[in-house]
Write a protein that holds these residues in place. Structure first.
Motif, short mmCIF file in Angstrom:
data_model
loop_
_atom_site.label_atom_id
_atom_site.label_comp_id
_atom_site.label_asym_id
_atom_site.label_seq_id
_atom_site.Cartn_x
_atom_site.Cartn_y
_atom_site.Cartn_z
N HIS A 1 0.90 -1.23 0.23
CA HIS A 1 0.09 0.05 -0.06
C HIS A 1 0.97 1.14 -0.08
N VAL A 2 0.78 1.90 -1.07
CA VAL A 2 1.80 3.22 -1.25
C VAL A 2 1.12 4.08 -2.17
N HIS A 3 1.27 5.53 -2.30
CA HIS A 3 0.58 6.21 -2.92
C HIS A 3 1.74 6.94 -3.78
N TYR A 4 1.92 6.84 -4.97
CA TYR A 4 3.20 7.41 -5.76
C TYR A 4 2.95 9.12 -5.81
N PRO A 5 1.73 9.58 -5.85
CA PRO A 5 1.57 11.07 -6.16
C PRO A 5 1.95 11.53 -4.90
N GLN A 6 1.97 10.98 -3.86
CA GLN A 6 2.25 11.72 -2.42
C GLN A 6 3.71 11.79 -2.26
N THR A 7 4.58 11.32 -3.10
CA THR A 7 5.95 11.36 -2.82
C THR A 7 6.50 12.80 -2.35
N THR B 1 -5.16 19.68 3.24
CA THR B 1 -4.09 20.44 3.35
C THR B 1 -3.11 19.96 2.00
N TYR B 2 -2.81 18.93 2.17
CA TYR B 2 -1.73 18.37 1.18
C TYR B 2 -1.96 17.49 -0.01
N THR B 3 -2.61 16.53 0.50
CA THR B 3 -2.79 15.50 -0.68
C THR B 3 -3.60 15.96 -1.81
N PHE B 4 -4.86 16.54 -1.57
CA PHE B 4 -5.73 16.87 -2.67
C PHE B 4 -4.96 18.12 -3.59
N PRO B 5 -4.49 19.18 -3.14
CA PRO B 5 -3.93 20.03 -4.10
C PRO B 5 -2.57 19.32 -4.60
N THR B 6 -1.81 18.57 -4.05
CA THR B 6 -0.63 17.84 -4.80
C THR B 6 -1.15 16.89 -5.92
N GLU C 1 9.00 8.40 -12.39
CA GLU C 1 10.30 7.91 -12.30
C GLU C 1 10.96 7.84 -11.14
N PHE C 2 11.00 9.24 -10.10
CA PHE C 2 11.61 9.25 -9.00
C PHE C 2 11.22 8.17 -7.99
N PHE C 3 9.87 8.09 -7.99
CA PHE C 3 9.05 7.23 -7.00
C PHE C 3 9.51 5.83 -7.24
N LEU C 4 9.82 5.38 -8.50
CA LEU C 4 10.39 3.97 -8.46
C LEU C 4 11.57 3.92 -8.21
N ALA C 5 12.44 4.87 -8.72
CA ALA C 5 13.94 4.75 -8.37
C ALA C 5 13.99 4.59 -6.68
N GLU C 6 13.24 5.49 -5.93
CA GLU C 6 13.47 5.35 -4.64
C GLU C 6 12.77 4.02 -4.14
N VAL D 1 0.31 0.36 -5.76
CA VAL D 1 0.12 1.76 -5.85
C VAL D 1 -1.20 2.37 -6.24
N TYR D 2 -1.38 3.56 -5.77
CA TYR D 2 -2.36 4.25 -5.96
C TYR D 2 -2.00 5.44 -6.94
N CYS D 3 -2.46 5.69 -7.97
CA CYS D 3 -2.25 6.78 -8.81
C CYS D 3 -3.33 8.04 -8.28
N THR D 4 -3.68 8.76 -9.25
CA THR D 4 -4.59 9.96 -8.94
C THR D 4 -5.87 9.42 -9.70
N VAL D 5 -6.75 10.37 -9.86
CA VAL D 5 -7.95 10.37 -10.51
C VAL D 5 -7.96 10.43 -11.93
N HIS D 6 -6.66 10.85 -12.41
CA HIS D 6 -6.44 10.95 -13.87
C HIS D 6 -5.88 9.90 -14.32
N PRO D 7 -6.40 9.42 -15.61
CA PRO D 7 -5.93 8.12 -16.38
C PRO D 7 -4.47 8.47 -16.61
N GLN D 8 -4.23 9.67 -16.89
CA GLN D 8 -2.65 9.56 -17.51
C GLN D 8 -1.74 9.61 -16.32
N SER D 9 -1.97 9.66 -15.11
CA SER D 9 -1.11 9.19 -14.03
C SER D 9 -0.93 7.92 -14.10
#
Length: 436
Positions: A76-82, A98-103, A118-123, A134-142
């Protein structure tokens, strides 16, 4: 005739069962040999027993003094929250707003999503994690950005588009119909493409209408070998909110069960505020609790109840939950897992914590026999651990009297510096370099 044989000499650690329930679960070879070919495990055992069977021209990679174990599995991990890891907030719901939704709003930009992926996977690889849910975002392109990078690296990854049609900023909302349509298109594009797997991903019950959850359940029935991932019973304020939104449900978990979202390959993050009826339903449906100790402590959400989970044999696995979680390191996550266990009256030994991060994760994902240990035919996803990675760890390792003490020292004192190298399908995808 086996071709492309590679061999690695080191101490070998893997598991054939959960050490909490099987005293013979741990497989340890102090002077071991891991033999792989074409990205798969051929054999793993004592060096003296195996080295004579190697083809004459095989080069043996000498990692003596180090420990080879299967790659870590983060369920369980969220790549957009890196980029918001370590952000201050008084609790889960304020942290989201405050943080998650704007990001996450930035992930409509495909270039931004690709850079973060790219950064997330390297990490992940730097920390020895070779598979993650992994959670992406609501956007299919993510989702496309994530899978494109993971596929290029030939990693075995699970990911999905967040489904969220209420109780969030307008710029992050989809609709019940569009989320199902987009998710199905992404399933067809990415599920089982190479080593990629798709997860149907309603964020959590408060941000989905009844219709959206029902459509997610219909997708889960239509594509039974996909994954389901969401959150449940993380925080008391959240539990209260769910009761207000779904007054007819027996419990928070029951909201999901009523809509067809509990089955094999269903991953439920947190599972703190469950009762025994919920735990029994998790066990009966083979739905998995993904235990997230660093985020639960960071956000003050509560302590996972290991004793009652074990009593009912509720499936569980280990997860970082970045960015609410505070480290990509599964070793640091084990550190906090042990402390959460102690605070709830349970002693989790190092054997079990390493099991949870390897074969336990594979079982949670219904991927035993594919990843998670060194059984013949498994993917050659493995990491090289250095017990001398830091001066303190080296000093402590020199005085350990048992395998339990050595593994416990790695879990309590280790971090990314312990990971000397990471291999995915037999290819080295990370090699530690010294920071000056």
């Amino acid at each position: 005739m086996i071709s492309n044989v590679q061999a690695y000499r080191a101490s070998l650690l893997h598991f054939r069962n959960d050490p909490a329930f099987d005293e013979h679960a741990t497989l340890w070879h102090s002077d071991g040999l891991l033999v792989i070919a074409d990205g798969k495990v051929v054999a793993a055992g004592d060096y003296d027993s195996l080295h004579a069977s190697l083809p004459a021209d095989t080069m043996v990679n000498d990692w003596r003094g180090k420990i080879i174990t299967p790659g870590f599995i983060d369920t369980h991990v969220h790549y957009p929250q890196t980029d918001i890891i370590g952000s201050p907030a008084p609790g889960l719901l304020p942290w989201l707003n405050t943080y998650t939704f704007p990001t996450e709003g930035r992930f409509g930009d495909a270039a931004h999503a690709a850079e973060v992926a790219e950064f997330f996977l390297a990490e992940l690889l730097r920390n020895g994690t070779t598979t993650a849910a992994v959670y992406c975002t609501v956007h299919p392109q993510s989702v496309d950005a994530f899978f494109e990078r993971s596929h290029a690296l030939n990693l075995r990854m699970i990911a999905g588009k967040v489904m969220m049609d209420r109780n969030a900023p307008d710029f992050l909302l989809d609709t019940a119909e569009s989320s199902a349509r987009d998710s199905e298109a992404l399933i067809k594009r990415w599920h089982k493409k190479g080593r990629q797997h798709y997860a149907i991903t309603p964020r959590f019950a408060p941000t989905s209408t009844d219709q959206q959850l029902r459509l997610a359940g219909e997708l889960a029935a239509q594509y039974p070998d996909t994954y389901i991932q969401t959150h449940v019973a993380e925080n008391t304020d959240e539990v209260k909110w769910v009761k207000e939104l779904f007054p007819d449900a027996r419990s928070y978990l029951d909201v999901y069960e009523q809509r067809g979202l509990m089955r094999k390959r269903a991953l439920y993050a947190h599972c703190i505020w469950l009762d025994d009826n919920d735990r029994a339903r998790m066990a009966a449906t083979e739905s998995v609790a993904t235990v997230c100790p660093t985020s639960n402590l960071f956000l003050g959400s509560g302590l996972f109840d290991f004793a009652n989970a074990d009593k009912l044999r509720m499936p569980m696995s280990l997860a970082t939950d970045v960015g609410g979680g505070t480290s990509f390191s599964m070793l640091q996550t084990m550190n906090e897992l042990h402390k959460v266990g102690r605070m709830s009256g349970m002693h989790l030994d190092a054997h079990r914590m390493f099991y949870m991060a390897t074969l336990g994760g594979a079982r949670a994902l219904q991927l035993e026999g594919t990843i998670g240990n060194f059984a013949a035919g498994c993917d050659a996803d493995f990491i090289v651990l250095d017990p001398q990675a830091t001066p303190l760890l080296s000093r402590r390792s020199a005085t350990t009297d048992s395998l339990e003490e050595q593994l416990f020292a790695l879990a309590l004192l280790g971090d990314d510096r312990v990971i000397t190298a990471t291999y995915s399908a037999g290819a080295r995808v990370h090699q530690r370099t010294a920071w000056i």
